[in-house]
Design a protein around this motif. Structure first.
Motif, PDB file in Angstrom:
ATOM      1  N   VAL A   1      61.976  58.497   7.896  1.00  0.00           N
ATOM      2  CA  VAL A   1      61.012  58.111   6.866  1.00  0.00           C
ATOM      3  C   VAL A   1      61.256  58.901   5.579  1.00  0.00           C
ATOM      4  O   VAL A   1      61.209  58.343   4.477  1.00  0.00           O
ATOM      5  CB  VAL A   1      59.562  58.304   7.384  1.00  0.00           C
ATOM      6  N   GLU A   2      61.532  60.187   5.725  1.00  0.00           N
ATOM      7  CA  GLU A   2      61.820  61.047   4.565  1.00  0.00           C
ATOM      8  C   GLU A   2      62.952  60.468   3.721  1.00  0.00           C
ATOM      9  O   GLU A   2      62.952  60.585   2.493  1.00  0.00           O
ATOM     10  CB  GLU A   2      62.195  62.445   5.086  1.00  0.00           C
ATOM     11  N   ASN A   3      63.916  59.840   4.373  1.00  0.00           N
ATOM     12  CA  ASN A   3      65.085  59.301   3.689  1.00  0.00           C
ATOM     13  C   ASN A   3      65.009  57.789   3.446  1.00  0.00           C
ATOM     14  O   ASN A   3      65.977  57.192   2.979  1.00  0.00           O
ATOM     15  CB  ASN A   3      66.340  59.634   4.489  1.00  0.00           C
ATOM     16  N   HIS A   4      63.877  57.184   3.815  1.00  0.00           N
ATOM     17  CA  HIS A   4      63.691  55.730   3.654  1.00  0.00           C
ATOM     18  C   HIS A   4      64.716  54.939   4.451  1.00  0.00           C
ATOM     19  O   HIS A   4      65.250  53.933   3.975  1.00  0.00           O
ATOM     20  CB  HIS A   4      63.715  55.331   2.165  1.00  0.00           C
ATOM     21  N   TRP A   5      64.979  55.397   5.682  1.00  0.00           N
ATOM     22  CA  TRP A   5      65.936  54.742   6.562  1.00  0.00           C
ATOM     23  C   TRP A   5      65.170  54.060   7.696  1.00  0.00           C
ATOM     24  O   TRP A   5      64.395  54.703   8.404  1.00  0.00           O
ATOM     25  CB  TRP A   5      66.908  55.744   7.167  1.00  0.00           C
ATOM     26  N   ASN A   6      65.396  52.781   7.879  1.00  0.00           N
ATOM     27  CA  ASN A   6      64.782  52.030   8.975  1.00  0.00           C
ATOM     28  C   ASN A   6      65.725  52.058  10.167  1.00  0.00           C
ATOM     29  O   ASN A   6      66.878  51.607  10.047  1.00  0.00           O
ATOM     30  CB  ASN A   6      64.517  50.587   8.559  1.00  0.00           C
ATOM     31  N   VAL A   7      65.243  52.578  11.282  1.00  0.00           N
ATOM     32  CA  VAL A   7      66.096  52.735  12.454  1.00  0.00           C
ATOM     33  C   VAL A   7      65.358  52.431  13.751  1.00  0.00           C
ATOM     34  O   VAL A   7      64.137  52.336  13.781  1.00  0.00           O
ATOM     35  CB  VAL A   7      66.676  54.176  12.552  1.00  0.00           C
TER      36      VAL A   7
END
Length: 139
Positions: free
Chosen positions: A24-30
């Motif tokens: 979330v900190e990096n705006h990555w959806n995983v």
């Protein structure tokens, strides 16, 4: 007799929460997959808008890390280094993003991440693995 350490469901949620926070900190959806001490799926979460294919990939990365007791990045680097025979190993998904989970030297599970570039998956997996070190697992 040595007692076997194990992740509780609460522990698995803590590991996933640490990984999710990094994503979330990096705006990555995983997708985050956590395996238990037997190598079985214990927890799976897929962030909104993450491609469906990552559900299986995250599980396979975790499974590889569990089976071989090492990072999937190590497996990837071995293949990239020219040892392509490693691609024939059963259960091997040599793509960064999977890590075994250890507590006091005992394998207690694995984490697999998929959804962004593999090096980014690895960063997220590392955040989850670091959370295990802060847990007190009963023996």
């Amino acid at each position: 007799m040595e007692l076997k350490r194990a992740l509780s469901l609460s522990d698995a949620h803590a590991v996933a929460a640490a990984a999710r926070a990094k994503a979330v900190e990096n705006h990555w959806n995983v997708v985050i997959a956590i395996l238990d001490e037997g190598g079985h799926l214990m927890l799976l979460e897929r962030a909104d808008h993450t491609q469906v294919g990552s559900v299986q990939v995250a599980q396979e990365k975790a499974r590889t890390a569990f089976l071989f007791r090492r990072s999937t990045k190590v497996m990837e680097e071995t293949v990239v280094g020219g040892r392509v025979v490693m691609l024939n190993l059963p259960g091997n998904t040599p793509v960064e993003g999977g890590l075994p989970l250890f507590s006091e030297g005992q394998l207690v599970g694995a984490i697999g991440i998929s959804g962004v570039q593999s090096f980014q998956d690895g960063i997220i997996a590392a955040a989850g693995a670091e959370a295990v070190e802060r847990l007190t697992l009963p023996a």
